[in-house]
Motif scaffolding. Structure first.
Motif, mmCIF file in Angstrom:
data_model
loop_
_atom_site.group_PDB
_atom_site.id
_atom_site.type_symbol
_atom_site.label_atom_id
_atom_site.label_comp_id
_atom_site.label_asym_id
_atom_site.label_seq_id
_atom_site.Cartn_x
_atom_site.Cartn_y
_atom_site.Cartn_z
ATOM 1 N N SER A 91 -13.101 3.786 -24.058
ATOM 2 C CA SER A 91 -12.177 3.175 -24.814
ATOM 3 C C SER A 91 -11.077 2.640 -23.970
ATOM 4 O O SER A 91 -10.579 1.423 -24.320
ATOM 5 C CB SER A 91 -11.469 4.052 -25.646
ATOM 6 N N ARG A 92 -10.985 3.163 -22.491
ATOM 7 C CA ARG A 92 -9.998 2.089 -21.843
ATOM 8 C C ARG A 92 -10.526 0.806 -21.221
ATOM 9 O O ARG A 92 -10.080 -0.083 -21.211
ATOM 10 C CB ARG A 92 -9.823 3.041 -20.534
ATOM 11 N N SER A 93 -11.808 0.727 -21.198
ATOM 12 C CA SER A 93 -12.658 -0.295 -20.762
ATOM 13 C C SER A 93 -12.270 -1.099 -21.684
ATOM 14 O O SER A 93 -12.167 -2.629 -21.593
ATOM 15 C CB SER A 93 -14.143 -0.329 -20.380
ATOM 16 N N LEU A 94 -12.519 -0.898 -22.934
ATOM 17 C CA LEU A 94 -12.642 -1.878 -24.155
ATOM 18 C C LEU A 94 -11.322 -2.639 -24.209
ATOM 19 O O LEU A 94 -11.246 -3.658 -24.584
ATOM 20 C CB LEU A 94 -13.003 -1.213 -25.395
ATOM 21 N N ALA A 95 -10.223 -1.871 -23.854
ATOM 22 C CA ALA A 95 -8.859 -2.376 -24.225
ATOM 23 C C ALA A 95 -8.728 -3.536 -23.131
ATOM 24 O O ALA A 95 -7.798 -4.559 -23.294
ATOM 25 C CB ALA A 95 -7.737 -1.189 -23.994
ATOM 26 N N ALA A 96 -9.610 -3.698 -22.252
ATOM 27 C CA ALA A 96 -9.490 -4.835 -21.196
ATOM 28 C C ALA A 96 -10.004 -5.898 -21.542
ATOM 29 O O ALA A 96 -10.220 -6.828 -20.754
ATOM 30 C CB ALA A 96 -9.514 -4.258 -19.737
ATOM 31 N N CYS A 97 -10.833 -5.928 -22.648
ATOM 32 C CA CYS A 97 -12.170 -6.905 -22.856
ATOM 33 C C CYS A 97 -11.784 -7.633 -24.533
ATOM 34 O O CYS A 97 -11.038 -7.168 -25.125
ATOM 35 C CB CYS A 97 -13.234 -6.233 -23.032
ATOM 36 N N GLU A 98 -12.367 -8.918 -24.610
ATOM 37 C CA GLU A 98 -12.523 -9.262 -25.625
ATOM 38 C C GLU A 98 -13.878 -9.113 -26.549
ATOM 39 O O GLU A 98 -14.143 -9.507 -27.698
ATOM 40 C CB GLU A 98 -12.312 -11.004 -25.757
ATOM 41 N N GLY A 99 -14.961 -8.803 -25.624
ATOM 42 C CA GLY A 99 -16.210 -8.680 -26.259
ATOM 43 C C GLY A 99 -17.149 -7.347 -25.886
ATOM 44 O O GLY A 99 -16.612 -6.822 -24.757
ATOM 45 N N ILE A 197 -2.623 -1.369 -17.044
ATOM 46 C CA ILE A 197 -3.325 -0.444 -16.051
ATOM 47 C C ILE A 197 -4.547 0.250 -16.810
ATOM 48 O O ILE A 197 -4.242 1.031 -17.513
ATOM 49 C CB ILE A 197 -2.520 0.730 -15.275
ATOM 50 N N PHE A 198 -5.881 -0.054 -16.362
ATOM 51 C CA PHE A 198 -6.844 0.594 -17.292
ATOM 52 C C PHE A 198 -7.406 1.591 -16.253
ATOM 53 O O PHE A 198 -8.376 2.596 -16.797
ATOM 54 C CB PHE A 198 -7.630 -0.222 -17.889
ATOM 55 N N ASP A 199 -7.235 1.740 -15.035
ATOM 56 C CA ASP A 199 -7.877 2.649 -13.993
ATOM 57 C C ASP A 199 -6.971 2.619 -12.769
ATOM 58 O O ASP A 199 -6.461 1.757 -12.568
ATOM 59 C CB ASP A 199 -9.467 2.437 -13.941
ATOM 60 N N GLN A 268 2.204 10.560 -8.991
ATOM 61 C CA GLN A 268 2.339 10.758 -10.326
ATOM 62 C C GLN A 268 3.518 9.536 -10.754
ATOM 63 O O GLN A 268 3.609 9.469 -11.928
ATOM 64 C CB GLN A 268 3.806 11.796 -10.041
ATOM 65 N N ASP A 269 3.615 8.648 -10.047
ATOM 66 C CA ASP A 269 4.315 7.419 -10.648
ATOM 67 C C ASP A 269 3.415 6.421 -11.501
ATOM 68 O O ASP A 269 3.790 5.789 -12.180
ATOM 69 C CB ASP A 269 4.721 6.529 -9.276
ATOM 70 N N THR A 270 1.885 6.390 -11.308
ATOM 71 C CA THR A 270 1.006 5.816 -12.108
ATOM 72 C C THR A 270 0.585 6.372 -13.033
ATOM 73 O O THR A 270 0.056 7.552 -12.748
ATOM 74 C CB THR A 270 0.280 4.916 -10.982
ATOM 75 N N ARG A 271 0.294 5.688 -13.955
ATOM 76 C CA ARG A 271 -0.288 6.151 -15.384
ATOM 77 C C ARG A 271 -1.196 5.154 -15.972
ATOM 78 O O ARG A 271 -0.762 4.048 -16.200
ATOM 79 C CB ARG A 271 0.625 6.572 -16.273
ATOM 80 N N VAL A 272 -2.618 5.445 -16.204
ATOM 81 C CA VAL A 272 -3.283 4.620 -16.734
ATOM 82 C C VAL A 272 -2.744 4.456 -18.228
ATOM 83 O O VAL A 272 -2.242 5.304 -18.858
ATOM 84 C CB VAL A 272 -4.771 4.979 -16.872
ATOM 85 N N GLY A 273 -2.888 3.115 -18.672
ATOM 86 C CA GLY A 273 -2.318 2.821 -19.868
ATOM 87 C C GLY A 273 -0.850 2.237 -20.003
ATOM 88 O O GLY A 273 -0.470 1.601 -20.844
ATOM 89 N N ASP A 274 -0.244 2.403 -18.772
ATOM 90 C CA ASP A 274 0.995 1.878 -18.543
ATOM 91 C C ASP A 274 0.996 0.301 -18.366
ATOM 92 O O ASP A 274 -0.189 -0.333 -18.007
ATOM 93 C CB ASP A 274 1.599 2.440 -17.300
ATOM 94 N N THR A 275 1.985 -0.226 -18.639
ATOM 95 C CA THR A 275 2.286 -1.758 -18.619
ATOM 96 C C THR A 275 3.222 -2.287 -17.351
ATOM 97 O O THR A 275 3.859 -1.602 -16.961
ATOM 98 C CB THR A 275 3.020 -2.529 -19.940
ATOM 99 N N ILE A 276 2.547 -2.940 -16.523
ATOM 100 C CA ILE A 276 3.150 -3.707 -15.440
ATOM 101 C C ILE A 276 3.882 -5.133 -15.737
ATOM 102 O O ILE A 276 3.260 -5.955 -16.348
ATOM 103 C CB ILE A 276 1.980 -3.933 -14.189
ATOM 104 N N THR A 277 5.216 -5.111 -15.302
ATOM 105 C CA THR A 277 5.651 -6.378 -15.591
ATOM 106 C C THR A 277 6.355 -6.702 -14.219
ATOM 107 O O THR A 277 6.344 -5.989 -13.325
ATOM 108 C CB THR A 277 6.564 -6.529 -16.667
ATOM 109 N N LEU A 278 7.182 -7.832 -14.181
ATOM 110 C CA LEU A 278 7.957 -8.169 -12.858
ATOM 111 C C LEU A 278 9.273 -7.758 -12.921
ATOM 112 O O LEU A 278 10.039 -7.680 -14.133
ATOM 113 C CB LEU A 278 8.064 -10.009 -12.896
ATOM 114 N N ALA A 279 9.841 -7.015 -11.718
ATOM 115 C CA ALA A 279 11.285 -6.381 -11.971
ATOM 116 C C ALA A 279 12.215 -7.323 -12.427
ATOM 117 O O ALA A 279 13.219 -7.150 -13.233
ATOM 118 C CB ALA A 279 11.507 -6.096 -10.682
#
Ligand code: GDP
Ligand code: MG
Length: 598
Positions: A91-99, A197-199, A268-279
């Motif tokens: 399910s994590r992989s699929l969220a990174a794809c269109e097909g 972040i998917f992995d 502990q700072d990183t979690r899969v599923g989190d969103t990265i943006t520019l500060a």
């Protein structure tokens, strides 16, 4: 206009239908991997994956494809595991794809995990491209499988790509179909960075390596990124793509799938599923992320050497980065000392985690028998959730015990319906419904206690149906049950790590069998060891391990030296996984013996 020429897709299927082999052929045909470096299932790069012949981790690679339309396309291919214990990776992989390429074995047809993965793809709004593989097999029947895909999953399949990943037949057509059928990524290059972040994985030199899919904007070395769940900021030290080894790039931009490092040392700072943006130019809304996943079974994990407790904690934290479904918290056992209660998605997952900790982090571990969660209502009105049999309160304080139930979908050819029902009934199952999926396949739904299926249910199901059954399940909730705690005593001392929870109707029988089993597992010691099974104060079974007579090599002195060495070796190897419990030395198998039903 790079974005137009990107295609992001996952390969999903039931286990063994050929996902990893299709990935091999695609990598070969696009010259992503030189012929001399090619191995079978090359993306299964962990030792455990190669030895067991299964995919455990998702694997994302970038490759270039020169299409017949004259353009060069950038493909990001994500290979995924098929086993139900690892569907979180899917399910994590699929969220990174269109097909999604939905691969179905031309002889086996649609199976439980084919359907489960197809639904995951639909839930993620992916374009599904059906692929019927193994058409070289004599038993292949692609027309039938096409019908199954349409009838059972509801995906049009008249245009399914027919392949033999073994010979390479159909792969050229598949590549063209990826170009024409999988949509190019949407998203805005000029919007602020938004990356999922998917992995992730811990690398001792570079710190945390994040696998990301860029949904908007771009990112390059030196950028200050922000993790949206906790606001932490880091400076990007490297960006790149896997091809299949890491290849650094100038930047990653909208539609890309690649990796980012930023000297992140605290795991502990990183979690899969989190969103990265520019500060300094953040996006407004984070991406939806992933639903939290709850473990199905829990087991105690202890280092054989108790002084390695902190090592075990650190290793679990690092492994958690690479396996977001792993959960743990400290626990203590009188018998085993300081350790952790670890949650797993199933027994294969548990097995893999134990092996990865031992191999990748050099630990020797003792694990206790897995248990499900029980919900306990006490007579004083309180409610407890226990994941550890030794925490079960005294019977006199318990008003009601509830156990987790699953809705199990078992798919079999109709001739095996009787065999499936017999098995499910013997595991306290309640029949729900049965549907004919087509003339030949039946989908049987049972309600079953989770505790009854975590261990060997699937093995029994396979052997009772000659391998034809496939199986999928979801937890539906907790229901009242009549369970008791069984204690195991060694020389009259209860060993907390050996207690287990069992249904009252099976308790006496299990008690007797386990005492017999332990008698065979616990080695002779300098003194007699009495083994007892008890429910509360009541002893239900007992047995004795006689005292040890002489050194095992004694009778061989002067005899065959190689045999003697073999014995000594065996003793040494055996020792590694032993634990002193009070005065008694207990091997690892003893903690698992309570699981085995016969
Ligand atoms: P996965 O579990 O879906 O990744 O499946 P694998 O790619 O590991 O393949 C499972 C088994 O099927 C392996 O033994 C492959 O060699 C075999 N296999 C894969 N594709 C084909 C094919 O097209 N024809 C035949 N005959 N065997 C195949
Ligand atoms: Mg595979």
């Amino acid at each position: 206009d790079k974005q137009k020429y990107i295609r992001n897709f996952s390969i999903v299927a039931h286990i063994d239908h050929g996902k990893s082999t299709i990935a091999d052929r695609i990598l070969e045909m696009t010259d992503t991997i030189a012929e001399r470096d090619m191995e079978n299932q090359i993306l299964d790069d962990m030792d455990i994956e190669r030895e067991r012949g299964i995919t455990i981790k998702l694997n994302a690679v970038e490759l270039k494809y020169q299409s017949k339309d004259g353009h060069t396309y950038t493909f990001h291919l994500i290979d995924t595991p098929g086993h139900v214990d690892f569907s979180y990776e899917v399910s994590r992989s699929l969220a990174a794809c269109e097909g999604a390429l939905l691969v179905v074995d031309a002889a086996q047809g649609v199976q439980a995990q084919t359907m489960a993965n197809a639904y995951l793809a639909v839930d993620n709004d992916l374009e599904i491209l059906p692929v019927i593989n193994k058409i070289d097999l004599p038993a292949a029947d692609s027309a039938r499988v096409q019908d199954e895909i349409e009838d059972m999953i509801g995906v049009p399949a008249e245009d399914a790509v027919l392949t033999s990943a073994k010979s390479g037949l159909g792969i050229a057509e598949l590549l063209e179909r990826i170009v024409s059928d999988v949509p190019a990524p949407a998203g805005d290059l000029n919007a602020p960075l938004k990356a999922l972040i998917f992995d992730s994985v811990y690398d001792s030199y570079r710190g945390v390596v994040l696998s990301v899919r860029i949904f908007d904007g771009k990112v390059k070395i030196g950028d200050k990124i922000k993790l949206m769940s906790n606001g932490k900021t880091f400076e990007v030290t490297e960006v790149g793509v896997m091809s299949p080894k890491a290849v650094p790039q100038d930047n990653l931009s909208v539609g890309d799938v690649g990796y980012i490092t930023a000297s992140i040392k605290t795991v502990q700072d990183t979690r899969v599923g989190d969103t990265i943006t520019l500060a300094d130019n953040p996006t407004k809304q984070p991406l939806q992320g992933y639903r939290k996943i709850t473990p199905m079974v829990y087991s105690g994990m202890y280092s054989v050497d108790n002084s390695k407790y902190e090592d075990l904690r650190e290793s679990l934290e690092k492994l958690q980065l690479n396996d977001a479904s792993l959960e743990f918290e400290p626990e203590t056992s009188q018998a085993l000392g300081f350790g952790f209660r670890v949650g797993f998605l199933g027994l294969l997952h548990m097995d893999v985690i134990q092996e990865r900790l031992e191999r990748e982090f050099g630990l020797d571990l003792i694990m206790t028998a897995p248990s499900v969660n029980y919900e306990i209502n006490l007579t004083n009105g309180e409610q407890l959730i226990i994941d550890n049999p030794s925490k079960m309160p005294d019977i006199s304080e318990i008003k009601e015990i509830k156990e987790p139930m699953v809705r199990a979908e078992i798919m079999v050819p109709k001739d095996y319906v009787g065999a499936v029902m017999e098995l499910a009934q013997s595991r306290r199952g309640h029949f729900d419904t049965m549907d004919y999926l087509d003339d030949y396949h039946v989908n049987i739904i049972y309600k079953l206690p989770l505790a009854e299926i975590i261990y060997d249910f699937f093995d029994d199901l396979k052997s009772n149906t000659r391998g034809f059954a496939s199986f999928d399940y979801q937890i539906t909730g907790y229901e009242p049950t009549d369970m008791v705690k069984m204690d195991i005593l060694l020389n009259s001392e209860p060993v907390d790590a050996l207690s287990f929870i069992v249904h009252r109707d099976f308790a006496y029988d299990r008690g007797r069998k386990i005492v017999q089993k332990l008698k065979g597992i616990i080695p002779r010691q300098q003194f007699e060891v009495a083994i007892q099974a008890a429910i509360g104060n009541k002893i239900v079974a007992r047995s004795t391990v006689k005292a040890y007579r002489k050194d095992v090599t004694g009778p061989l002195y002067g005899g065959d030296q190689t045999r003697k060495n073999k014995l000594l070796d065996k003793q040494k190897r055996g020792k590694k996984r032993m634990k002193d419990v009070g005065s008694v030395t207990v091997p690892q198998e003893a903690f698992m013996a309570v699981l085995q039903s016969d």
